[in-house]
Design an enzyme around this catalytic site. Structure first.
Site, PDB file in Angstrom:
ATOM      1  N   ARG A   5       0.823  -1.376   0.342  1.00 57.74           N
ATOM      2  CA  ARG A   5       0.458  -0.227   0.097  1.00 57.74           C
ATOM      3  C   ARG A   5       0.224   0.468  -0.139  1.00 57.74           C
ATOM      4  O   ARG A   5       0.681   2.222  -0.305  1.00 57.74           O
ATOM      5  CB  ARG A   5      -1.097  -0.014   1.065  1.00 57.74           C
ATOM      6  CG  ARG A   5      -2.038  -1.082   1.072  1.00 57.74           C
ATOM      7  CD  ARG A   5      -2.622  -0.903   2.635  1.00 57.74           C
ATOM      8  NE  ARG A   5      -2.844   0.251   2.647  1.00 57.74           N
ATOM      9  CZ  ARG A   5      -4.518   0.883   2.759  1.00 57.74           C
ATOM     10  NH1 ARG A   5      -5.555  -0.174   2.304  1.00 57.74           N
ATOM     11  NH2 ARG A   5      -4.681   1.914   3.105  1.00 57.74           N
ATOM     12  N   ARG A  63       9.847   5.205  -3.365  1.00 53.55           N
ATOM     13  CA  ARG A  63      10.251   6.352  -4.478  1.00 53.55           C
ATOM     14  C   ARG A  63      12.006   6.990  -4.249  1.00 53.55           C
ATOM     15  O   ARG A  63      12.015   7.306  -3.506  1.00 53.55           O
ATOM     16  CB  ARG A  63       9.365   7.818  -4.039  1.00 53.55           C
ATOM     17  CG  ARG A  63       8.250   7.987  -4.276  1.00 53.55           C
ATOM     18  CD  ARG A  63       7.430   8.753  -4.439  1.00 53.55           C
ATOM     19  NE  ARG A  63       6.076   8.477  -4.212  1.00 53.55           N
ATOM     20  CZ  ARG A  63       5.102   9.236  -3.624  1.00 53.55           C
ATOM     21  NH1 ARG A  63       5.879   9.980  -2.979  1.00 53.55           N
ATOM     22  NH2 ARG A  63       3.837   9.087  -3.201  1.00 53.55           N
ATOM     23  N   ARG A  67      -8.993  -6.112  13.040  1.00 50.60           N
ATOM     24  CA  ARG A  67      -8.850  -5.053  14.297  1.00 50.60           C
ATOM     25  C   ARG A  67      -9.466  -4.936  14.856  1.00 50.60           C
ATOM     26  O   ARG A  67     -10.259  -3.555  14.056  1.00 50.60           O
ATOM     27  CB  ARG A  67      -7.232  -4.654  13.640  1.00 50.60           C
ATOM     28  CG  ARG A  67      -6.458  -5.506  13.837  1.00 50.60           C
ATOM     29  CD  ARG A  67      -5.352  -6.703  14.574  1.00 50.60           C
ATOM     30  NE  ARG A  67      -4.170  -6.221  15.321  1.00 50.60           N
ATOM     31  CZ  ARG A  67      -3.903  -6.147  16.515  1.00 50.60           C
ATOM     32  NH1 ARG A  67      -4.867  -6.963  16.735  1.00 50.60           N
ATOM     33  NH2 ARG A  67      -3.662  -5.014  17.085  1.00 50.60           N
ATOM     34  N   ARG A 116       0.076   5.462  16.144  1.00 43.71           N
ATOM     35  CA  ARG A 116      -0.020   6.809  15.991  1.00 43.71           C
ATOM     36  C   ARG A 116      -0.454   7.996  17.155  1.00 43.71           C
ATOM     37  O   ARG A 116      -1.587   7.468  17.854  1.00 43.71           O
ATOM     38  CB  ARG A 116       0.179   7.353  14.350  1.00 43.71           C
ATOM     39  CG  ARG A 116      -1.533   6.629  14.296  1.00 43.71           C
ATOM     40  CD  ARG A 116      -2.082   6.942  12.195  1.00 43.71           C
ATOM     41  NE  ARG A 116      -3.446   5.076  11.988  1.00 43.71           N
ATOM     42  CZ  ARG A 116      -3.537   5.123  10.978  1.00 43.71           C
ATOM     43  NH1 ARG A 116      -2.720   5.516   9.876  1.00 43.71           N
ATOM     44  NH2 ARG A 116      -4.869   4.442  11.109  1.00 43.71           N
ATOM     45  N   GLU A 121      -3.765   6.594  19.368  1.00 44.32           N
ATOM     46  CA  GLU A 121      -4.169   5.305  18.641  1.00 44.32           C
ATOM     47  C   GLU A 121      -4.195   4.114  19.222  1.00 44.32           C
ATOM     48  O   GLU A 121      -2.449   3.705  19.099  1.00 44.32           O
ATOM     49  CB  GLU A 121      -4.557   4.764  16.585  1.00 44.32           C
ATOM     50  CG  GLU A 121      -5.359   5.699  16.092  1.00 44.32           C
ATOM     51  CD  GLU A 121      -5.820   5.792  14.769  1.00 44.32           C
ATOM     52  OE1 GLU A 121      -5.510   6.829  14.185  1.00 44.32           O
ATOM     53  OE2 GLU A 121      -5.314   4.610  14.391  1.00 44.32           O
ATOM     54  N   TYR A 138     -10.054  -4.970   2.997  1.00 44.27           N
ATOM     55  CA  TYR A 138      -9.406  -3.897   3.138  1.00 44.27           C
ATOM     56  C   TYR A 138      -9.742  -2.452   2.503  1.00 44.27           C
ATOM     57  O   TYR A 138      -8.648  -2.522   1.835  1.00 44.27           O
ATOM     58  CB  TYR A 138      -8.035  -4.274   3.269  1.00 44.27           C
ATOM     59  CG  TYR A 138      -6.990  -3.163   4.041  1.00 44.27           C
ATOM     60  CD1 TYR A 138      -7.311  -2.020   4.588  1.00 44.27           C
ATOM     61  CD2 TYR A 138      -5.559  -3.478   4.482  1.00 44.27           C
ATOM     62  CE1 TYR A 138      -6.550  -1.048   5.832  1.00 44.27           C
ATOM     63  CE2 TYR A 138      -4.632  -2.112   5.442  1.00 44.27           C
ATOM     64  CZ  TYR A 138      -5.644  -1.555   5.124  1.00 44.27           C
ATOM     65  OH  TYR A 138      -4.357  -0.389   6.384  1.00 44.27           O
ATOM     66  N   ASP A 162     -10.169   1.323   0.717  1.00 48.09           N
ATOM     67  CA  ASP A 162     -10.059   2.262   1.099  1.00 48.09           C
ATOM     68  C   ASP A 162     -11.296   2.586   0.319  1.00 48.09           C
ATOM     69  O   ASP A 162     -11.977   2.278  -0.371  1.00 48.09           O
ATOM     70  CB  ASP A 162      -8.528   2.870   0.149  1.00 48.09           C
ATOM     71  CG  ASP A 162      -7.335   2.810   0.665  1.00 48.09           C
ATOM     72  OD1 ASP A 162      -7.277   2.459   2.083  1.00 48.09           O
ATOM     73  OD2 ASP A 162      -6.582   2.644  -0.319  1.00 48.09           O
TER      74      ASP A 162
HETATM   75  N1  UDP Z   1       3.533   1.101   8.341  1.00 48.05           N
HETATM   76  C1  UDP Z   1       4.461   0.986   8.516  1.00 48.05           C
HETATM   77  N2  UDP Z   1       5.141   2.101   9.487  1.00 48.05           N
HETATM   78  C2  UDP Z   1       4.164   2.977   9.061  1.00 48.05           C
HETATM   79  C3  UDP Z   1       3.071   2.945   8.839  1.00 48.05           C
HETATM   80  C4  UDP Z   1       2.572   1.912   8.227  1.00 48.05           C
HETATM   81  O1  UDP Z   1       5.049  -0.376   8.661  1.00 48.05           O
HETATM   82  O2  UDP Z   1       4.995   3.496   9.505  1.00 48.05           O
HETATM   83  C5  UDP Z   1       2.547  -1.054   7.311  1.00 48.05           C
HETATM   84  C6  UDP Z   1       1.868  -1.213   8.073  1.00 48.05           C
HETATM   85  O3  UDP Z   1       1.859  -2.294   8.560  1.00 48.05           O
HETATM   86  C7  UDP Z   1       0.855  -0.888   7.775  1.00 48.05           C
HETATM   87  C8  UDP Z   1       1.233  -0.449   6.404  1.00 48.05           C
HETATM   88  O4  UDP Z   1       2.147   0.325   5.948  1.00 48.05           O
HETATM   89  O5  UDP Z   1      -0.258  -1.688   8.557  1.00 48.05           O
HETATM   90  C9  UDP Z   1      -0.476   0.469   5.652  1.00 48.05           C
HETATM   91  O6  UDP Z   1      -0.162   0.615   6.006  1.00 48.05           O
HETATM   92  P1  UDP Z   1      -1.349   2.133   6.200  1.00 48.05           P
HETATM   93  O7  UDP Z   1      -1.242   4.132   5.935  1.00 48.05           O
HETATM   94  O8  UDP Z   1      -1.417   1.998   4.316  1.00 48.05           O
HETATM   95  O9  UDP Z   1      -2.274   1.861   6.876  1.00 48.05           O
HETATM   96  P2  UDP Z   1      -4.257   2.712   8.236  1.00 48.05           P
HETATM   97  O10 UDP Z   1      -4.051   4.683   7.250  1.00 48.05           O
HETATM   98  O11 UDP Z   1      -5.035   1.962   6.787  1.00 48.05           O
HETATM   99  O12 UDP Z   1      -4.228   2.359   8.544  1.00 48.05           O
END
Ligand code: UDP
Length: 381
Positions: free
Chosen positions: A172, A176, A249, A280, A306, A362, A364
């Site tokens: 996801r 880059r 979850r 976060r 969170e 999952y 978006d």
């Molecule tokens: N992820 C990570 N570190 C970060 C942010 C995301 O390892 O700082 C990984 C983690 O496995 C997460 C996945 O990337 O479940 C997808 O992140 P995303 O931000 O897309 O998750 P959401 O915002 O849907 O919770």
């Protein structure tokens, strides 16, 4: 003849899109939701002029022009671009993984140096074909970034070792070799001005909505109201968890209103170490650049920590755990759904399962909208 053409169960995005299209096609629709609020998990609540994303941060982004054209009929979107900061034991890194991240991690200056470093760490790990999230992450960004920015965060988020998680989850995130902190590879991105609740309100228009109504508890009676039920709750709950529950979850939020104008200087800071208990911290005002609707600076701020946890009955499900085991169980529930559809179609009725919970996916926000629009087309709406 039932009173309504459609009973839409759940006033989240899937339900709202379906309702809007059905109403536009002249259908009679009743929307119910067990919560006292519309908008499902995109619900935003006003606290001191700040739109608080009550069920977690939602940043709208899409590559799908049809979805963008559709959603912008109901809201104007601001120019917010997601660029979370990762905090690993006090070291700050840019996300997603890009030249700023690689420079801070390794001191590399050029894209070639960064690519070489990643290749070297991938080789050392001996990965040719990544089989799980850990191997996928190391082959994308190398071991150092995996250890500091992915492993701890992912294991907190999913409550499972990275070796047991599907690799698509990490795909996801963009990687880059440019200096670009935009978290998404999307043509269109932003936050609806006025909040997501308003967006959903605009989609629902003057449709009859009954809140605080639990469908599954009153199924028999509610089913009589419409020919077709659009069910956006959890598919396993629909069938009384008869095959056992799918795993989800859940997330718990600790919200604080602080009497300071700026707590962390960014909408999202990810705590990527294993020890910090939260995944976060969201500082909601930055989704709208710290301003109220009239463009004035907001004096206070709201933050949400969170905490991720395993879902158990009674909790709110947020993320489907799309691993093999749950995928197989979902297929069984899906089969039950098809059998149910066949059974009730003999009575001229139908049930449609949709959304993150109804399809155990999952999704978006833009994918939910795209799927809802597709289902509408399939149903001639
Ligand atoms: N992820 C990570 N570190 C970060 C942010 C995301 O390892 O700082 C990984 C983690 O496995 C997460 C996945 O990337 O479940 C997808 O992140 P995303 O931000 O897309 O998750 P959401 O915002 O849907 O919770």
């Amino acid at each position: 003849m039932a009173e309504y053409d459609y009973l839409v169960v759940g006033a989240g995005l899937f339900g709202a899109v379906f309702t809007q299209k059905a109403r536009e096609a002249g259908k009679k629709v009743l929307v119910i939701d067990k919560r006292d609020t519309i908008a499902g998990n995109v619900y935003t609540e006003d606290v001191e002029g700040i739109k608080v994303h009550k069920y977690g941060a939602h940043i709208f982004h899409t590559n799908d022009t049809e979805v963008w054209n559709y959603v912008t009929r109901f809201a104007t979107f601001n120019r917010f671009t997601n660029s979370p900061v990762a905090n690993y034991k006090g070291e700050l890194y840019s996300l997603p993984f890009n030249m700023y991240t690689f420079n801070k991690m390794w001191g590399v200056i050029t894209p070639q140096e960064a690519a070489d470093k990643i290749e070297e760490q991938k080789k050392e790990a001996g990965i040719t074909e990544p089989k799980n999230l850990e191997e996928q992450a190391i082959s994308l960004v190398g071991r150092d970034i995996y250890e500091k920015l992915i492993k701890g965060y992912t294991e907190k988020q999913w409550g499972r070792p990275c070796t047991e998680l599907p690799s698509f989850i990490i795909k996801r995130l963009p990687v880059r070799l440019t200096f670009d902190n935009n978290y998404f590879n999307a043509l269109y991105q932003g936050i609806p001005v006025g909040g997501y609740t308003k967006l959903v309100e605009n989609m629902l228009g003057d449709t009859e909505v009954r809140l605080g109504v639990d469908y599954l508890e009153n199924k028999e009676e509610l089913d009589k109201l419409a020919d077709t039920v659009v069910y956006t709750g959890a598919i396993d709950a629909y069938f009384g968890y008869s095959l056992g529950n799918l795993e989800y979850r859940s997330v718990r939020f600790e919200n604080e209103l602080l009497d300071i104008p700026n707590f962390q200087g960014n909408a999202a800071v990810n705590y990527t170490d294993r020890e910090t208990l939260w995944t976060r911290i969201i500082e909601h005002k930055w989704f709208e650049f710290g301003k109220d609707e009239n463009g004035n600076d907001l004096p206070k701020t709201v933050i949400s920590r969170e905490y991720s946890s395993e879902w158990k009955p009674g909790d709110e499900p947020y993320y489907p755990v799309n691993d093999e085991k749950n995928g197989a169980l979902y297929q069984k529930y899906k089969k039950m759904a098809e059998d149910e559809q066949a059974k009730i179609s003999a009575q001229g009725r139908n049930v449609i399962f949709g959304g993150r919970l109804g399809e155990y996916k999952y999704y978006d926000m833009d994918q939910v909208i795209a799927r809802a629009l597709e289902v509408c087309k399939e149903n001639n709406l």
